[in-house]
Design an enzyme around this catalytic site. Sequence first.
Site: not given
Length: 424
Positions: A128, A235
């Site tokens: 990421f 998330k």
Amino acid sequence: MNRISEEYAASLDREDALARFREEFYIRPETIYLDGNSLGLMSKRAERSMHELIDSWKESGIGGWTEGKHPWYFMAERLGEMSAPLIGAEPDEVIMTGSTTANLHQLLATFYRPEGKRTKILADELNFPSDLYAIKSQIELRGMDPDAHLIKVRSRDGNTLEEKDIIAAMTDEVAVAILPGVLYRSGQILDMGRLTAAAHERGILIGFDLCHSIGALPHSLDVWDTDFAFWCTYKHLNGGPGATGGLFVNRRHFGKKPGLAGWFGSDKEKQFDMEHDMTPAGEAGAYQVGTPNIFSSAPLLGSLEMFTEAGIGNIREKSLRLTDYLIELIEEELPQSGFSISTPLDHGRRGGHVYLEHDEAARICRALKEEGVIPDFRAPKGIRLAPVALYNSFDHVRQAVVILKGIMEDGRYKKFDNQRDVIA
Ligand SMILES: *Cc1c(COP(=O)(O)O)cnc(C)c1O
């Protein structure tokens, strides 16, 4: 029975032992939300715990730090304790603080000690971006060139990593390895136990980014003997936008001086002595910096309670059944539509979402949204679909594929531009 039939999906939903959790979430009836790996939905329990914390401020003022149902002073530790079973850690090895990126900075500031020949950080080219930015800035802060000291393991297929390639890159020049538990695009699980063992055999410290694995699958950080880990909670953990993140430090490292020191990392008994020399906490709490964001932590009190009740083993089992069903339906119903499934099919290597690739992904996502299916687009051609165990049903999966099939059959996605929105 035809697997795309309503009856078949209903039969799967009838056997679902976690179905009762669905009504605890705010799900708009006209949408099928498959984006829980970007932002989990709000639950009634998270809403309740947010209200409880708002009331504690209203009613107690400064007293809220030590009084009431959820004394603020101990909340980060309390949430750490609630999260520990999700990652296979002891309660005092976990603290809820900061954000993914801030926690990675703290952990590198603490554990990245370039010495002699061992100066490099090992990561991967599918990592990421924020993690890579943090790693590079930590290298620069030590006066070194990030291009020379960051090793990015290459992917052979553009979507997944081979553990043997990662291990081959673990040379005696590597000080620390930072890798994902689950890759954010393809959803591949890395073998964290094997990688930890290999790193330790070579004298390398290893930490995992658990953003896409925590709340979706179990971990055994203590059994693996991983050095540290960090994650976000908005998330799969459904903590809400900007919810407080978390970090794990193996108890072997307790007492290691925090690289970024601040008074909330103090021994709690000593913190208010206001001495100019810090006495760090003897556990993971030492790696906090400033005053905790109480309102960004509040939803987690309610949300994590559901994980405790449901059990991460049961969540994982249902999650695999949901992604199995999604993959089967895509293979059966959309065989010639230009989709490729880039998530590993093997259960041992598949995380909580399915990653599809298609040249027209951006506009297919727009068409899905217009018809109430909420996917997640990753440029240039990725569609992530996350059927979440706590709030998605098998019928949601079925309906999403029916809609996708319709969009592909008559080409209705073509009325949209093939470009991404600001937030994708
Ligand atoms: C979501 C995510 C982040 C986000 O970092 P924040 O500091 O929470 O903004 C970082 N790394 C990975 C792997 C992620 O999936």
